[in-house]
Design a protein around this motif. Structure first.
Motif, PDB file in Angstrom:
ATOM      1  N   LEU A 112       0.482  -1.532  -0.370  1.00 33.70           N
ATOM      2  CA  LEU A 112      -0.138   0.406  -0.472  1.00 33.70           C
ATOM      3  C   LEU A 112       0.660   1.059   0.054  1.00 33.70           C
ATOM      4  N   ASN A 296     -10.669   4.371   1.995  1.00 31.78           N
ATOM      5  CA  ASN A 296      -9.359   3.328   1.604  1.00 31.78           C
ATOM      6  C   ASN A 296      -9.225   2.509   3.696  1.00 31.78           C
ATOM      7  N   ASN A 418      -4.282   5.104  -0.389  1.00 33.07           N
ATOM      8  CA  ASN A 418      -4.187   4.373  -0.097  1.00 33.07           C
ATOM      9  C   ASN A 418      -3.176   4.237   0.387  1.00 33.07           C
TER      10      ASN A 418
END
Length: 523
Positions: A112, A296, A418
């Protein structure tokens, strides 16, 4: 010199302050920022020609538009599959590399974190050179790193490969969303946005199915799920290679060729316009990062450790945990499509708020039952809200993004969000060592309480972000200049909205007089 060119020149020369950016925050009308904080129950993205029947809007799409949408959707589906391979095989990976499960989640965090770097690299390449070959190269790299994941023999190797994988994975969303949505009619974009975004959930569903049907019976064990994913990604690259470039890029290249603009000059233009875009949209970028961090966090908090939560806290078998995951992702797919279509009429912001409130209402059913049926139903309903909100995001970010840099802006804020949420799985895993319950005399992590509290806080954050967010429902962003064209960086979302009436007049004149107005259709 046209009035629009004069405006663009003045924008280049202006220091865009906080106050100046708020003036053009909402592209749909001239209302003040404070008056527009509460979303209205209406949207300018609906079409009187098709009403609210989604099938009518879909029937208006050409064959090429369908193919472009499908390949963008499939690329994003591969991304979802590839990412959740780790979540679904956490216990097997822990046994293979002889490390604790919470340490394996470091691979998720690294993936991520590095996605934002990939979003920047591939977003810039996509906005400068086009969507086609940038996405092809992107998917080939994902195929290579997915194979590499399956061949790792040590924990250090696995972390290194998943970090590189994160860079490649980071480029997919911006390119896939642009490819899928910029070639379809405005009236169909809400529904198709929801379907496209839920390719991610479909990828998770497919990975769960492979984890049930292939991994336990394969001599390669956990490695097989990565090998299958590599094949999917390579197939996506081949599909994109067979289709043409997006129409906006084809037309822009023809115009550049006709005007004698060289590749070097186009690159210089791109760099200049990119700087202009950053200067005039810094506030929009910060807001986008805050929103996507919340969304996210919500997605990863409810998905990354969900199979582990069921196996550990609820004592499910791996088989039943995977079945519940499949049911949850069916809910996500349904929620994404419904929310995307509804956003076409009630507005993007209101649709997102409705979805996160729906998810919040079902948190008790998501964490309290002990039976498979109750938990699976809770997962279905919560994920329909969580992914319903995310289903609106591809078109929402596409509409409010600086038009000439849709892939870069949308991809960057999505993946920076993210990165900000990268620790979600580790936060939940670490909290499990503190919040514990006693079941049959054994102390186990209380993931139910952890995930429920986490989700409630995140939903509150998302609602706050949406209330102060911009609005540009129904923007004709496909009509804007591109990043390598002079004035592209200064073109605003409001410019695109103002062009709607002019575009309609041009089309009417073109039909009546059979004249070529293609060059005049750009902002």
């Amino acid at each position: 010199m046209s009035k629009l060119d004069e405006d663009n020149m003045s924008i280049h020369e202006t220091d865009w302050s906080f106050k100046t950016q708020l003036v053009g925050w909402h592209a749909t009308d001239e209302a003040s920022f404070l008056r527009r904080m509460i979303p209205t129950w209406s949207s300018k993205s609906g079409s009187p020609d098709y009403g609210k029947n989604p099938l009518k809007a879909l029937k208006s799409m050409s064959g090429q538009a369908w193919l472009m949408f499908i390949v963008g959707w499939f690329a994003w589906t591969c991304d979802g599959y590839d990412f959740f391979c780790v979540s679904l095989t956490l216990k097997l990976l822990s046994e293979q590399f002889q490390v604790d499960t919470k340490h394996i989640t470091t691979a998720i965090t690294l993936t991520l974190l590095f996605r934002s770097l990939g979003a920047l690299i591939f977003g810039i390449l996509g906005d400068r050179f086009g969507r086609k070959w940038t996405l092809v190269c992107n998917m080939i790299l994902i195929c290579v790193f997915e194979l590499g994941s399956g061949f790792c023999n040590t924990y250090s190797q696995f972390l290194a490969v998943r970090s590189l994988f994160g860079i490649a994975m980071g480029g997919v969303w911006g390119l896939a969303a642009s490819t899928a949505l910029e070639n379809v009619p405005v009236a169909a974009r809400g529904l198709l946005s929801g379907i496209m975004q839920q390719g991610y959930s479909l990828g998770y569903l497919i990975a769960a199915a492979i984890n049930i049907g292939v991994v336990p019976h394969s001599k390669y064990s956990w490695r097989s799920i990565f090998f299958v994913g590599a094949g999917f990604s390579l197939f996506a690259a081949l599909l994109r290679a067979l289709l043409p470039e997006s129409e906006s890029f084809k037309l822009a290249r023809e115009e550049a060729k006709a005007s004698g603009t060289s590749t070097r000059e186009a690159t210089k233009n791109f760099i200049r316009e990119f700087k202009s875009m950053l200067r005039t949209n810094w506030l929009r970028s910060i807001w986008g990062l805050c929103l996507m961090a919340g969304l996210n966090f919500m997605a990863h908090a409810t998905g990354d450790l969900y199979p582990l939560y069921l196996e550990t806290t609820k004592s499910f078998t791996a088989h039943h945990a995977s079945l519940a995951t499949i049911i949850a992702n069916v809910g996500a797919i349904v929620g994404g499509a419904v929310a995307g279509h509804c956003s076409q009429f009630i507005g993007r912001r209101l649709a997102i708020i409705a979805c996160v409130c729906w998810a919040a209402a079902w948190i008790p059913l998501w964490i309290l039952p002990s039976s498979f049926g109750g938990l699976a139903a809770g997962a279905f309903l919560v994920q329909s809200g969580v992914q319903g909100a995310l289903g609106v995001i591809p078109i929402y970010l596409g509409e409010i993004a600086p038009p000439a840099f849709r892939a870069t802006f949308a991809g960057m804020v999505y993946q920076l969000g993210n990165a900000a949420s990268a620790g979600a799985a580790q936060i939940e895993a670490d909290a499990g060592s503190t919040f514990r319950i006693i079941v049959k005399g054994k102390s186990i992590p209380d993931y139910a309480t952890i995930m429920g509290l986490f989700l409630g806080v995140i939903i509150f954050w998302i609602i706050c972000c949406i209330l102060v967010g911009p609005e540009a429902d129904g923007s004709h962003f496909e009509q804007a200049r591109l990043g390598f064209q002079s004035g592209g960086g200064a073109t605003t979302v409001r410019d695109c909205m103002k062009r709607e009436e002019e575009i309609e007049q041009i089309e009417m004149a073109k039909s009546a007089h059979d004249e070529d107005y293609d060059g005049s259709r750009r902002v």
